[in-house]
Design an enzyme around this catalytic site. Structure first.
Site, PDB file in Angstrom:
ATOM      1  N   ASP A   1     -88.737   7.517 -42.595  1.00 29.85           N
ATOM      2  CA  ASP A   1     -89.107   8.924 -42.436  1.00 29.85           C
ATOM      3  C   ASP A   1     -88.529   9.727 -43.596  1.00 29.85           C
ATOM      4  O   ASP A   1     -87.385   9.515 -43.997  1.00 29.85           O
ATOM      5  CB  ASP A   1     -88.556   9.480 -41.116  1.00 29.85           C
TER       6      ASP A   1
ATOM      7  N   ASP B   1     -81.886  15.171 -33.226  1.00 30.63           N
ATOM      8  CA  ASP B   1     -81.365  14.856 -31.895  1.00 30.63           C
ATOM      9  C   ASP B   1     -79.926  14.333 -31.924  1.00 30.63           C
ATOM     10  O   ASP B   1     -79.003  15.012 -31.501  1.00 30.63           O
ATOM     11  CB  ASP B   1     -82.324  13.925 -31.125  1.00 30.63           C
TER      12      ASP B   1
ATOM     13  N   ASP C   1     -89.377   2.167 -39.527  1.00 24.00           N
ATOM     14  CA  ASP C   1     -90.212   2.946 -40.436  1.00 24.00           C
ATOM     15  C   ASP C   1     -89.294   3.796 -41.324  1.00 24.00           C
ATOM     16  O   ASP C   1     -88.089   3.853 -41.108  1.00 24.00           O
ATOM     17  CB  ASP C   1     -91.184   3.853 -39.647  1.00 24.00           C
TER      18      ASP C   1
END
Ligand code: ATP
Ligand code: MG
Length: 480
Positions: free
Chosen positions: A80, A174, A78
């Site tokens: 983002d 992260d 996807d």
């Protein structure tokens, strides 16, 4: 591409293995000619959103997995986007196309046709949380509604809606390889944390102090496993070490989120590697405790084979672009615990069907203490399991009825997995069904009628109603 990054990173990056320290080192910026990420690789809708922000005067970047995957020559799952526009401003830019979602992390979904692009606003750093985004923390009526970046007693972030700048946002991400930004303003790639270097080294490194970051959000431990398996990357030593000890923190994560994360893990196309790694780091036992118990007392390597075979088949389907179903996955992962429980009920004298339903209730009831399973899937899991006992009874009209059932295909595939995994006496039934499906309807009738009708056994009726009620009650209590 990797060679190209190596050339660039050796020119710019510091000699230390540590990421450039927070906020005080200039980022590494690759101009449009210095990297191979082309606008042709970016989905049209994502580009439309990026340009929409640019026209409205906001900063906007592609970020996360799409930048990482494009640099590695992979197809992104996807796209983002992160922007300087706050959620209400995103709504003003994209109007009816935009829907605001999420409480813990407020996000915008911008829809173009069937594609939905997820848009986040730059997160602020916790140090600056007193200065940013008054509206979110004070509410529309101006009343204070608590600190926006809330952490509970264990250090877990429970709410995070402080907005900031790209320099703050980057440290909230992260892994370094997930913190690369593609800037729509000048088509450059911005790297604050040494992510390009880590892509080059093939390593997964958490940004900041790993233990603190895992405590903030324990899901990062299983994200590490997913990315390591998917990309074939090593998990850097400091990033991997705390996982063994902190694995039980997964129990604190919302069960609904865990269900989604488990699907991402096992529908990643590398489920076998994911499974091995989860077990290695002691994470699997907190996701599927009943399965782990059965696996650790495996007999002749048999139970382990079933899970592996099911995961192999899931990986193959994903490679072939076929659909995958969560209920098939859960049926396979929980089959062995269900069989054990069913055997206990049979021992207690329960009739076969009731024993199956009662065992299914127990095992699913235990599992939803770790991962929610939406009701429509628990119903399908029961059907797949109960079909395992119905598929052998296929003479005459029964074959047509079974074949027409909506769950036939999943149940048949599951039977095949059990046969490959070495469960005895199944191959013949599986081969029969394979042959049956290859015939035309007239041939199918002849084929099924040619089977000998099995003799009916009398069912013991002891305690039947008691267990039926108990079973209905447990089904009623399943998660939504
Ligand atoms: P993929 O979409 O291929 O699974 P991804 O890295 O894009 O991988 P997403 O879940 O789409 O993963 O998240 C997008 C980005 O948001 C991540 O790359 C990361 O920068 C950030 N992110 C997501 N989850 C977390 C988290 N739990 N903690 C910190 N940052 C996160
Ligand atoms: Mg993504």
């Amino acid at each position: 591409m990797r060679q190209f990054i190596r050339k660039i990173t050796s020119l710019f990056s510091s000699s230390s293995d540590e990421p450039s320290s927070q906020n005080n080192q200039a980022p590494l910026i690759l101009s449009r000619d210095e990297h191979g990420l082309s606008r042709q690789d970016i989905e049209h809708s994502a580009l439309d959103v990026l340009y929409g922000f640019k026209r409205a005067g906001y900063e906007a970047h592609l970020v996360g997995g799409c930048v990482r995957d494009l640099l590695l020559g992979l197809e992104p799952k996807d796209f983002d986007i992160v922007t300087s526009a706050e959620p209400d401003q995103v709504k003003m830019v994209f109007k009816h196309r935009c829907r605001l979602i999420g409480r813990r992390f407020r996000l915008a979904h911008v829809r173009f046709g069937r594609t939905v692009i997820e848009v986040a606003t730059f997160r602020g750093s916790s140090e600056n949380k007193t200065q940013t985004n008054r509206q979110d923390r004070f509410g529309r009526n101006g009343k204070y509604s608590g600190a926006a970046h809330e952490v509970d007693d264990t250090g877990r972030v429970v709410r995070d809606n402080v907005y900031g700048t790209i320099e703050e946002d980057v440290w909230r991400r992260d892994f370094t390889i997930n913190a690369l930004y593609y800037n729509i303003k000048d088509f450059s790639i911005i790297d604050y944390t040494g992510g390009l270097d880590d892509i080059e080294k093939g390593q997964l490194r958490l940004i900041g102090d790993p233990e603190t970051r895992y405590r903030e959000d324990p899901v990062r431990m299983i994200r590490a496993i997913r990315f390591a398996a998917k990309l074939g990357f090593n998990i850097e030593e400091k990033t991997e070490k705390p996982i063994f000890e902190l694995a039980p923190l997964l129990l604190d994560v919302s069960h609904a989120r865990m269900f989604e994360e488990v699907l991402k893990l096992f529908h990643s196309g590398v489920a076998v590697q994911v499974f091995e790694k989860l077990r290695h780091y002691g994470l699997f036992e907190h996701l599927f405790p009943q399965t782990e118990r059965v696996l650790s007392e495996e007999q002749n390597g048999f139970p382990r084979m079933l899970v592996i075979e099911a995961l192999k088949s899931t990986d193959k389907r994903i490679r072939e672009g076929k659909s995958v179903n969560p209920s098939f996955l859960f049926s396979a992962l929980l089959w062995e615990p269900m069989l054990q429980r069913r055997a206990e009920y049979l021992e207690e004298g329960l009739p076969k069907q009731e024993a199956l339903y009662a065992a299914a209730d127990d095992v699913i009831g235990e599992q939803i203490k770790c991962t929610a399973i939406p009701k429509r899937f628990t119903a399908q899991i029961r059907e797949i399991w109960s079909f395992q006992y119905r598929l052998p009874n296929r003479y005459g009209d029964r074959a047509v009825k079974l074949r027409e059932h909506v769950r036939f295909r999943a149940a048949y595939d599951f039977l095949g997995i059990r046969a490959v995994a070495g469960e005895t006496d199944l191959q013949e039934v599986f081969d029969w069904w394979t042959e049956y499906q290859e015939k035309n309807p007239v041939e199918q009738v002849v084929f099924a009628n040619a089977l000998k009708r099995p003799e009916r056994k009398k069912r013991p009726r002891k305690n039947r109603n008691f267990y039926r009620k108990r079973s209905q009650l447990a089904r009623h209590n399943d998660s939504e």
